[in-house]
Motif scaffolding. Structure first.
Motif, PDB file in Angstrom:
ATOM      1  N   ALA A 288      -2.457   3.101   9.438  1.00 32.23           N
ATOM      2  CA  ALA A 288      -1.018   3.374   8.657  1.00 32.23           C
ATOM      3  C   ALA A 288      -0.431   4.433   9.202  1.00 32.23           C
ATOM      4  CB  ALA A 288      -1.133   3.222   7.088  1.00 32.23           C
ATOM      5  N   ARG A 289       0.998   4.220   9.537  1.00 40.63           N
ATOM      6  CA  ARG A 289       1.605   5.643  10.103  1.00 40.63           C
ATOM      7  C   ARG A 289       1.900   6.492   9.310  1.00 40.63           C
ATOM      8  NH1 ARG A 289       5.046   5.897  13.125  1.00 40.63           N
ATOM      9  NH2 ARG A 289       6.076   7.570  12.133  1.00 40.63           N
ATOM     10  N   VAL A 290       2.084   6.064   7.827  1.00 39.48           N
ATOM     11  CA  VAL A 290       2.071   7.073   6.775  1.00 39.48           C
ATOM     12  C   VAL A 290       1.024   8.568   6.801  1.00 39.48           C
ATOM     13  CG1 VAL A 290       3.256   5.583   5.143  1.00 39.48           C
ATOM     14  CG2 VAL A 290       0.767   5.939   5.132  1.00 39.48           C
ATOM     15  N   HIS A 291       0.098   8.233   7.337  1.00 45.45           N
ATOM     16  CA  HIS A 291      -0.825   9.505   7.513  1.00 45.45           C
ATOM     17  C   HIS A 291      -0.178  10.329   8.739  1.00 45.45           C
ATOM     18  CE1 HIS A 291      -3.469   6.140   6.215  1.00 45.45           C
ATOM     19  NE2 HIS A 291      -4.067   7.168   5.791  1.00 45.45           N
ATOM     20  N   TYR A 292       0.423  10.059   9.591  1.00 48.06           N
ATOM     21  CA  TYR A 292       1.064  11.027  10.402  1.00 48.06           C
ATOM     22  C   TYR A 292       2.348  11.404   9.757  1.00 48.06           C
ATOM     23  CZ  TYR A 292      -1.456   8.011  13.792  1.00 48.06           C
ATOM     24  OH  TYR A 292      -2.430   7.240  14.198  1.00 48.06           O
ATOM     25  N   GLU A 293       3.012  10.650   9.201  1.00 52.51           N
ATOM     26  CA  GLU A 293       4.140  11.341   8.156  1.00 52.51           C
ATOM     27  C   GLU A 293       3.528  12.548   7.239  1.00 52.51           C
ATOM     28  OE1 GLU A 293       6.843   7.298   8.536  1.00 52.51           O
ATOM     29  OE2 GLU A 293       5.916   7.974   6.682  1.00 52.51           O
ATOM     30  N   ALA A 294       2.480  12.171   6.555  1.00 60.19           N
ATOM     31  CA  ALA A 294       2.157  13.088   5.525  1.00 60.19           C
ATOM     32  C   ALA A 294       1.683  14.310   6.231  1.00 60.19           C
ATOM     33  CB  ALA A 294       1.141  12.297   4.644  1.00 60.19           C
ATOM     34  N   MET A 295       0.879  14.057   7.240  1.00 62.75           N
ATOM     35  CA  MET A 295       0.490  15.275   8.047  1.00 62.75           C
ATOM     36  C   MET A 295       1.475  16.158   8.512  1.00 62.75           C
ATOM     37  SD  MET A 295      -2.870  14.561  10.381  1.00 62.75           S
ATOM     38  CE  MET A 295      -2.528  12.736  10.654  1.00 62.75           C
ATOM     39  N   ALA A 296       2.883  15.524   9.041  1.00 67.49           N
ATOM     40  CA  ALA A 296       3.840  16.251   9.555  1.00 67.49           C
ATOM     41  C   ALA A 296       4.484  17.069   8.445  1.00 67.49           C
ATOM     42  CB  ALA A 296       4.709  15.464  10.200  1.00 67.49           C
ATOM     43  N   ALA A 297       4.550  16.456   7.231  1.00 65.14           N
ATOM     44  CA  ALA A 297       5.083  17.145   5.866  1.00 65.14           C
ATOM     45  C   ALA A 297       4.278  18.146   5.410  1.00 65.14           C
ATOM     46  CB  ALA A 297       5.456  15.962   4.934  1.00 65.14           C
ATOM     47  N   GLY A 298       3.216  18.167   6.057  1.00 66.78           N
ATOM     48  CA  GLY A 298       2.202  19.446   5.384  1.00 66.78           C
ATOM     49  C   GLY A 298       1.483  19.035   4.041  1.00 66.78           C
ATOM     50  N   LEU A 299       1.299  17.707   3.898  1.00 67.02           N
ATOM     51  CA  LEU A 299       0.799  17.294   2.757  1.00 67.02           C
ATOM     52  C   LEU A 299      -0.803  16.720   2.814  1.00 67.02           C
ATOM     53  CD1 LEU A 299       3.288  14.986   0.838  1.00 67.02           C
ATOM     54  CD2 LEU A 299       2.794  17.201   0.525  1.00 67.02           C
ATOM     55  N   PRO A 300      -1.650  17.150   1.876  1.00 62.27           N
ATOM     56  CA  PRO A 300      -3.082  16.827   1.917  1.00 62.27           C
ATOM     57  C   PRO A 300      -2.759  15.356   1.559  1.00 62.27           C
ATOM     58  CG  PRO A 300      -2.351  17.962  -0.164  1.00 62.27           C
ATOM     59  CD  PRO A 300      -1.075  18.187   0.527  1.00 62.27           C
ATOM     60  N   ILE A 301      -3.640  14.550   2.258  1.00 63.56           N
ATOM     61  CA  ILE A 301      -3.906  13.116   2.004  1.00 63.56           C
ATOM     62  C   ILE A 301      -5.030  12.627   1.453  1.00 63.56           C
ATOM     63  CG2 ILE A 301      -3.942  11.021   3.546  1.00 63.56           C
ATOM     64  CD1 ILE A 301      -2.709  12.804   5.724  1.00 63.56           C
ATOM     65  N   VAL A 302      -5.146  11.663   0.575  1.00 66.43           N
ATOM     66  CA  VAL A 302      -6.189  10.962  -0.056  1.00 66.43           C
ATOM     67  C   VAL A 302      -6.133   9.537   0.551  1.00 66.43           C
ATOM     68  CG1 VAL A 302      -7.054  10.005  -1.967  1.00 66.43           C
ATOM     69  CG2 VAL A 302      -6.413  12.263  -2.160  1.00 66.43           C
ATOM     70  N   THR A 303      -7.061   9.157   1.239  1.00 70.82           N
ATOM     71  CA  THR A 303      -7.003   7.790   2.045  1.00 70.82           C
ATOM     72  C   THR A 303      -8.295   7.137   1.558  1.00 70.82           C
ATOM     73  OG1 THR A 303      -6.016   6.653   3.649  1.00 70.82           O
ATOM     74  CG2 THR A 303      -7.867   8.376   4.444  1.00 70.82           C
ATOM     75  N   THR A 304      -8.177   6.008   2.098  1.00 67.48           N
ATOM     76  CA  THR A 304      -9.557   4.876   2.003  1.00 67.48           C
ATOM     77  C   THR A 304     -10.319   4.797   3.097  1.00 67.48           C
ATOM     78  OG1 THR A 304      -8.148   3.048   2.254  1.00 67.48           O
ATOM     79  CG2 THR A 304      -8.500   3.567  -0.109  1.00 67.48           C
ATOM     80  N   ASN A 305     -11.523   4.531   3.232  1.00 68.94           N
ATOM     81  CA  ASN A 305     -12.150   4.291   4.433  1.00 68.94           C
ATOM     82  C   ASN A 305     -12.333   2.774   4.818  1.00 68.94           C
ATOM     83  OD1 ASN A 305     -13.778   5.063   6.455  1.00 68.94           O
ATOM     84  ND2 ASN A 305     -15.856   4.787   5.304  1.00 68.94           N
ATOM     85  N   ARG A 306     -10.921   2.331   5.003  1.00 72.28           N
ATOM     86  CA  ARG A 306     -10.849   1.363   5.434  1.00 72.28           C
ATOM     87  C   ARG A 306     -10.220   1.121   6.688  1.00 72.28           C
ATOM     88  NH1 ARG A 306     -13.348  -2.822   3.239  1.00 72.28           N
ATOM     89  NH2 ARG A 306     -11.699  -4.118   2.842  1.00 72.28           N
ATOM     90  N   GLY A 307     -10.598  -0.005   7.625  1.00 71.04           N
ATOM     91  CA  GLY A 307     -10.132   0.000   8.956  1.00 71.04           C
ATOM     92  C   GLY A 307     -10.095   1.261   9.655  1.00 71.04           C
ATOM     93  N   GLY A 308      -8.807   1.627  10.178  1.00 70.99           N
ATOM     94  CA  GLY A 308      -8.838   2.744  11.199  1.00 70.99           C
ATOM     95  C   GLY A 308      -8.243   3.914  10.336  1.00 70.99           C
ATOM     96  N   ASN A 309      -7.971   3.673   9.113  1.00 70.37           N
ATOM     97  CA  ASN A 309      -7.258   4.985   8.461  1.00 70.37           C
ATOM     98  C   ASN A 309      -7.796   6.228   8.344  1.00 70.37           C
ATOM     99  OD1 ASN A 309      -5.076   3.275   7.616  1.00 70.37           O
ATOM    100  ND2 ASN A 309      -5.693   2.871   5.659  1.00 70.37           N
TER     101      ASN A 309
END
Length: 377
Positions: A288-309
């Motif tokens: 999901a491209r939201v991961h790139y957005e959150a990184m660019a915004a300087g936010l820590p990310i909680v994501t699932t170990n699903r697919g390529g995330n």
């Protein structure tokens, strides 16, 4: 080079209705067009001209109900050195016949080579016809190779990107200013804001987050879970699943806020006002491209170990990866830990921003695509 970039029949380019593929094409085309001739094909939209040139890109828009036929006619009338088609391997045969001398590059953003999407015969024809298959994650490439081993020599992962100039971390002057304005406007001053951005669909897992809220709120009564999105891009109609989410949210109205579809250009403001980003995907998501957005915004990310995330997350460095993706208590445990440690959140956010700057800017995507177009390994 004279390059054609072809979107799917779902949404227009530029990405006025959102869409990861549309954002990907628009953003990379704007850079590539500075040194090459670029034509972008997409569907018609009432808010866009049928044909126009903007930022050095020629846009041609075709009726969605006759999209493939329209593409074939366009390719018969003009020559392109490279034709970059997004996510439609079954179209390659028709387009190749229309423009046999062009070099074809297929970018794959979902599992388009699955049995449910393409026959073995047509998949083999596509792989033979294209010069390169660009995938948005290693996960997608591996899934293609598992069914079509002969594709391995043509597959390359090119991760998507983000506009670094439009996302402002809280430690910057602009990020701090936006954060203050957004929180005041929403009446969320003093809150610890958890952000979800995406379609409100079961596969994205928003219901799991809502089930985790009581446990999170017990430890952090100043929390607010903010959902930004609707059931489909630009569509704020409510289906039964969204009604269910609204009902769950109403049970915890002090801790949950729903914000419907937001124009892509306004999305960065919501990241700036937040403290933590969560991607609760339940399906084998490509990445999901939201991961790139959150990184660019300087936010820590909680994501699932699903697919390529998880491919862009280093556990404990720029985020946290949840293996028990369907367990609300696991989200609560990880989120509570991060909400209790402001220093850790900032360290993760800074690491994410540094990764975005070094690896995930659109200039890097454009450079990689150009190398593929030119046939350089």
């Amino acid at each position: 080079m004279n390059i054609a970039m072809i979107a799917t029949e779902k949404l227009p380019v530029p990405a006025i209705r959102g869409g990861a593929i549309q954002i990907y094409l628009q953003s990379s085309a704007e850079i590539i067009a500075k040194s090459h001739q670029v034509t972008v094909f997409s569907i018609k939209d009432p808010d866009l001209q049928e044909s126009e040139t903007k930022d050095g890109i020629q846009y041609i828009r075709i009726d969605k109900h006759h999209y493939l036929a329209g593409l074939v006619e366009q390719l018969k009338t003009q020559h392109f050195d490279v034709i970059h088609l997004c996510n439609r391997p079954s179209w390659i045969e028709s387009l190749k016949k229309a423009s046999p001398d062009s070099r074809f590059v297929l970018s794959v953003h979902n599992e388009m080579f699955a049995e449910s999407k393409i026959t073995k015969e047509n998949g083999e024809k596509c792989i033979q016809a294209v010069s390169k298959i660009v995938t948005v994650s290693n996960f997608i490439g591996e899934r293609i190779i598992s069914r079509f081993p002969e594709a391995a020599e043509k597959i390359e992962t090119v991760y998507s990107g983000v506009d670094l100039d439009t996302y402002h971390p809280v430690w910057t002057d602009e990020g701090g200013r936006i954060r203050k304005i957004m929180r005041e406007k929403a009446g969320l001053e003093g809150k610890k804001i958890i952000l979800f951005v995406g379609r409100l669909s079961k596969v994205k897992g928003p219901h799991i987050l809502l089930q985790a809220i009581p446990e999170i709120a017990r430890e952090h009564p100043d929390v607010m879970l903010v959902f930004v999105g609707s059931k489909w891009f630009g569509d704020n109609q409510v289906n039964n699943y969204v009604k269910h989410l609204y009902t769950l949210g109403a049970m915890h109205s002090d801790y949950v806020t729903f914000i419907k579809f937001v124009r892509p250009r306004d999305i960065p403001y919501f990241y700036a006002m937040s403290d933590l980003f969560v991607c609760s995907s339940q399906w084998q998501e490509p990445l999901a491209r939201v991961h790139y957005e959150a990184m660019a915004a300087g936010l820590p990310i909680v994501t699932t170990n699903r697919g390529g995330n998880a491919e862009v997350i280093s556990n404990g460095e720029n985020g946290a990866i949840i293996d028990d993706f369907d367990q609300p208590q696991e989200y609560a445990r990880v989120i509570n830990s991060l909400l209790s440690d402001g220093q850790k959140r900032e360290e993760m956010g800074r690491e994410g921003r540094q990764l975005a700057e070094s690896k995930y800017g659109w200039s890097r995507v454009a450079d990689n695509l150009l190398r593929v177009y030119e046939g350089n390994e």
